[in-house]
Structures are given as C-alpha cells and as structure tokens.
Design a protein around this motif. Structure first.
Motif: not given
Length: 201
Positions: A56-60
């Motif tokens: 559920f997360w993206i780095e950018e």
C-alpha cells in the motif's frame, strides 16, 4: 469503478499513503518507508504486517499518476473480467510469493557474502509485483493472434531487466508474471473477446 472496486480502493489507499509521504519530513518519510517494507529485517520481526503494508506504499509520490494509469490498464480489466475474489487471489499470491522468494535470494546472497548485510534493511515496497501478475493473466483475455504479441512484449519487458540487471526486484517481477500466467485455470469459462452489446432497433 463499480465493476472494479478492489482496484480503486487499493489505488485510493496508495494515494493517501503517498500524500502522507509527500507531507512528511525526511526523517519520518524514511521511517515510514522502512517500517512498511517487506525486507528481511521486517519480515523476520512481523511478516504479516510487512507483506500487507508493503502493498500500500510507493516510494515516490510523484509516481502516483503513473500507477493510476497502470491500475486502469491492467488491474481494472482483470478485476472486471474475473471478479474481485479471483483477481485478488492472483495479485495477492504474486505479491506474497514474489516477495518471499526474492528476499530468500537476498538472504542467501548475504550468507554467501555476495551482497552486504545492509541489504536486509533496504526499502522494499510497492505494488509492482501485483501489477506484473495482472499483466500476466490479462494475456488470456486477448483474442488470438494479439494474445501472442502481447505475451511476447510482456515477457520481454520483465525478463530483459532480469537478464541484464539481475536485481531481486527484477526477479520478483518475473516470478509475478509467471504466477499470473499460471493462474490460467481461473479464466476458464470467461469470455475472451470483449462483450458485444446489441442495441434495440
């Protein structure tokens, strides 16, 4: 959106977490990304949270628009075609299996002193494994001969980086694509060509 609720709820959560990352100071951003990673360190301490949270997360945060387009191109059609349970089974299986296998490769490389021990703490988050699985299973939605051109492009897209870069992420993508392709039994009985609606005259 009604025909692919899972895709759009997932995308909404990613939008929220991306906003959190964008508004967080550097120290908090780094903590959140590492805390929600499915790297070796997090998998050893809390595997369920690591596997679930990393989806559920993206780095950018700047990549959110790109992911929104990719979700509409791949996840949404697959969910509409197969139904939410089968779509979710496909992407969840790929996300979990690709993560565990690729991280096992990292662990073996650390034990063999091929990579530094710091690899156990790298940021390993994102939704790309699930996307690769949807790319794979979507192959069976296309009619022949377009199916084979699509499949060749998908295989090239994911295997060329694996053969040239040989990173654990590239390995995870290739595994996810293979899992999507292996989920062919879920597509049995589903129409291949898009539905044709006939209007009243």
């Amino acid at each position: 959106m009604r025909s692919s609720p899972g895709t759009h709820v997932w995308l909404l959560v990613i939008a929220i977490t991306s906003l959190v990352i964008a508004l967080s100071p550097d120290g908090l951003e780094s903590y959140l990304l590492h805390r929600n990673s499915s790297n070796l360190h997090q998998l050893a301490h809390d595997p369920v949270r690591a596997l679930l949270g990393s989806a559920f997360w993206i780095e950018e945060p700047a990549d959110l628009l790109l992911y929104a387009v990719l979700f509409e191109l791949f996840h949404a059609p697959v969910e509409r075609w197969l139904g939410t349970p089968k779509w979710l089974f496909t992407v969840a299986t790929a996300h979990i299996a690709a993560t565990l296998i690729s991280q096992q490769v990292v662990l073996d490389a650390i034990r063999d002193h091929d990579v530094p021990r710091s690899m156990a703490h790298v940021v390993d988050i994102g939704v790309s494994y699930g996307l690769a699985a949807s790319v794979g299973i979507l192959t069976y939605r296309l009619p022949r001969p377009w199916r084979w051109f699509y499949l060749a492009g998908a295989v090239a897209f994911f295997l060329v980086p694996l053969l040239t870069g040989r990173t654990y992420t590239d390995l995870g993508h290739a595994i996810s694509l293979a899992i999507g392709l292996a989920c062919y039994p879920l597509t049995r009985g589903k129409p291949v060509a898009p539905e044709q609606r006939t209007g009243a005259h």
